[in-house]
Design a protein around this motif. Structure first.
Motif, PDB file in Angstrom:
ATOM      1  N   ASP A  74       0.825  -1.216   0.000  1.00  0.00           N
ATOM      2  CA  ASP A  74       0.000   0.000   0.000  1.00  0.00           C
ATOM      3  C   ASP A  74       0.851   1.255   0.000  1.00  0.00           C
ATOM      4  O   ASP A  74       0.536   2.238  -0.665  1.00  0.00           O
ATOM      5  N   ASP A  75       1.959   1.267   0.773  1.00  0.00           N
ATOM      6  CA  ASP A  75       2.793   2.469   0.846  1.00  0.00           C
ATOM      7  C   ASP A  75       3.359   2.832  -0.517  1.00  0.00           C
ATOM      8  O   ASP A  75       3.397   3.999  -0.904  1.00  0.00           O
ATOM      9  N   ALA A  76       3.805   1.827  -1.246  1.00  0.00           N
ATOM     10  CA  ALA A  76       4.352   2.107  -2.580  1.00  0.00           C
ATOM     11  C   ALA A  76       3.275   2.631  -3.505  1.00  0.00           C
ATOM     12  O   ALA A  76       3.508   3.524  -4.316  1.00  0.00           O
ATOM     13  N   ARG A  77       2.054   2.101  -3.384  1.00  0.00           N
ATOM     14  CA  ARG A  77       0.965   2.576  -4.237  1.00  0.00           C
ATOM     15  C   ARG A  77       0.611   4.014  -3.913  1.00  0.00           C
ATOM     16  O   ARG A  77       0.409   4.832  -4.803  1.00  0.00           O
ATOM     17  N   ARG A  78       0.553   4.341  -2.612  1.00  0.00           N
ATOM     18  CA  ARG A  78       0.247   5.727  -2.246  1.00  0.00           C
ATOM     19  C   ARG A  78       1.332   6.673  -2.746  1.00  0.00           C
ATOM     20  O   ARG A  78       1.068   7.784  -3.196  1.00  0.00           O
ATOM     21  N   THR A  79       2.599   6.265  -2.640  1.00  0.00           N
ATOM     22  CA  THR A  79       3.698   7.099  -3.119  1.00  0.00           C
ATOM     23  C   THR A  79       3.577   7.355  -4.612  1.00  0.00           C
ATOM     24  O   THR A  79       3.787   8.470  -5.097  1.00  0.00           O
ATOM     25  N   GLY A  80       3.200   6.315  -5.352  1.00  0.00           N
ATOM     26  CA  GLY A  80       3.021   6.498  -6.791  1.00  0.00           C
ATOM     27  C   GLY A  80       1.895   7.445  -7.120  1.00  0.00           C
ATOM     28  O   GLY A  80       2.009   8.290  -8.010  1.00  0.00           O
ATOM     29  N   LEU A  81       0.765   7.327  -6.388  1.00  0.00           N
ATOM     30  CA  LEU A  81      -0.354   8.230  -6.632  1.00  0.00           C
ATOM     31  C   LEU A  81       0.018   9.672  -6.319  1.00  0.00           C
ATOM     32  O   LEU A  81      -0.335  10.603  -7.040  1.00  0.00           O
ATOM     33  N   ALA A  82       0.747   9.871  -5.189  1.00  0.00           N
ATOM     34  CA  ALA A  82       1.148  11.236  -4.819  1.00  0.00           C
ATOM     35  C   ALA A  82       2.079  11.830  -5.861  1.00  0.00           C
ATOM     36  O   ALA A  82       1.971  12.998  -6.224  1.00  0.00           O
ATOM     37  N   ALA A  83       3.010  11.015  -6.365  1.00  0.00           N
ATOM     38  CA  ALA A  83       3.912  11.516  -7.401  1.00  0.00           C
ATOM     39  C   ALA A  83       3.146  11.882  -8.664  1.00  0.00           C
ATOM     40  O   ALA A  83       3.445  12.877  -9.328  1.00  0.00           O
ATOM     41  N   ARG A  85       0.016  12.951  -8.819  1.00  0.00           N
ATOM     42  CA  ARG A  85      -0.701  14.217  -8.582  1.00  0.00           C
ATOM     43  C   ARG A  85       0.245  15.402  -8.670  1.00  0.00           C
ATOM     44  O   ARG A  85      -0.091  16.461  -9.215  1.00  0.00           O
ATOM     45  N   ARG A  86       1.457  15.270  -8.109  1.00  0.00           N
ATOM     46  CA  ARG A  86       2.420  16.373  -8.180  1.00  0.00           C
ATOM     47  C   ARG A  86       2.797  16.674  -9.626  1.00  0.00           C
ATOM     48  O   ARG A  86       2.955  17.825 -10.012  1.00  0.00           O
ATOM     49  N   GLY A  87       2.937  15.632 -10.411  1.00  0.00           N
ATOM     50  CA  GLY A  87       3.254  15.848 -11.821  1.00  0.00           C
ATOM     51  C   GLY A  87       2.156  16.610 -12.535  1.00  0.00           C
ATOM     52  O   GLY A  87       2.419  17.527 -13.310  1.00  0.00           O
ATOM     53  N   ILE A  88       0.899  16.242 -12.261  1.00  0.00           N
ATOM     54  CA  ILE A  88      -0.230  16.939 -12.889  1.00  0.00           C
ATOM     55  C   ILE A  88      -0.264  18.404 -12.450  1.00  0.00           C
ATOM     56  O   ILE A  88      -0.505  19.310 -13.246  1.00  0.00           O
ATOM     57  N   ALA A  89      -0.009  18.652 -11.145  1.00  0.00           N
ATOM     58  CA  ALA A  89      -0.024  20.039 -10.642  1.00  0.00           C
ATOM     59  C   ALA A  89       1.064  20.874 -11.295  1.00  0.00           C
ATOM     60  O   ALA A  89       0.856  22.039 -11.635  1.00  0.00           O
ATOM     61  N   LEU A  90       2.265  20.292 -11.494  1.00  0.00           N
ATOM     62  CA  LEU A  90       3.348  21.041 -12.129  1.00  0.00           C
ATOM     63  C   LEU A  90       3.025  21.377 -13.579  1.00  0.00           C
ATOM     64  O   LEU A  90       3.311  22.477 -14.050  1.00  0.00           O
ATOM     65  N   VAL A  91       2.405  20.439 -14.273  1.00  0.00           N
ATOM     66  CA  VAL A  91       2.021  20.701 -15.659  1.00  0.00           C
ATOM     67  C   VAL A  91       0.987  21.828 -15.719  1.00  0.00           C
ATOM     68  O   VAL A  91       1.063  22.736 -16.556  1.00  0.00           O
TER      69      VAL A  91
END
Length: 247
Positions: A74-83, A85-91
């Protein structure tokens, strides 16, 4: 009697010796040794033949919502989702900055290409100060008088006013001239703040704040403030007031 006893003993001895010899010749009944027993099958098996228990990593992990989540924790999945979202926000931020920059470039080009770019009030300090000074002096002269000095005030008005402002002032002064002399009214006007809003092609628009002090006869002086919008024109090497509007 003795002979019988001796014969019996001799016979008994012989029987005993025969029995002993017979016992000596018979095989001894012994239990075979442990090493003579046949080999029993071993209870252990080799590691290669024994199946290993399934690893915990292969078992499905139970997720927080009650379901089984195969694959990464689960931790790895949450980390991937957060990354993600950050990518979308930067774009999105990059797009906003790009659009904003384009808008600023367009506005700068529009300002440079419109008549507002020719407004000398924003660029020519010397010309701005001159028109403000001429207008301040003109207003102080036409709105300052004494009961016996109305003729001098009218003469000043004719020299500093032009166009619509000259006509308005003449009509106004004609109506109040007799009252000013009879009631002994005096007025002093000072421009306390003047701002040049627009200046180009020999025409200027100004916003002027006045401080006026009046006295009637021997009464105490009274003070009042006035705010005017003034249009001035450059004529005969001087700025003259062409229009006056109260605010």
């Amino acid at each position: 009697m003795n002979r019988l006893w001796g014969g019996a003993r001799t016979a008994a001895r012989e029987n005993a010796e025969d029995a002993a010899a017979t016992l000596a010749d018979e095989p001894t009944d012994t239990t075979p040794a442990a090493d003579t027993l046949p080999d029993e099958p071993s209870e252990t098996t080799s590691d290669a033949d024994t199946p290993s228990p399934p690893s915990d990593a292969a078992e499905p992990r139970e997720s927080d919502d009650g379901g089984d989540t195969p694959g990464e924790p689960d931790d790895a999945r949450r980390t991937g989702l957060a990354a993600g979202r950050r990518g979308i926000a930067l774009v999105a931020l990059a797009v906003v900055l790009l659009v904003t920059g384009a808008w600023f470039l367009y506005e700068a080009h529009r300002v440079r290409s419109t008549p507002s770019a020719e407004n000398r009030a924003l660029t020519d300090t010397e010309a701005t100060n001159r028109v403000a000074g001429d207008v301040d002096n003109a207003l102080a002269r036409i709105f300052s008088y004494t009961p016996k000095g109305t003729d001098a005030t009218e003469e000043s008005a004719r020299s500093v006013l032009t166009g619509r402002a000259a006509r308005q002032y003449e009509e106004l002064f004609d109506r109040v001239r007799s009252d000013l002399a009879g009631q002994k009214v005096g007025l002093t006007t000072v421009a306390v703040r003047t701002g040049v809003v627009d200046l180009h092609d020999g025409t200027a628009k100004l916003l002027v704040f006045l401080d006026q002090t009046s006295r009637r006869g021997d009464a105490k002086e009274s003070h009042a403030a006035a705010q005017l919008t003034v249009t001035a024109r450059f004529e005969n090497d001087r700025w003259r007031i062409a229009d006056i509007q109260t605010r």
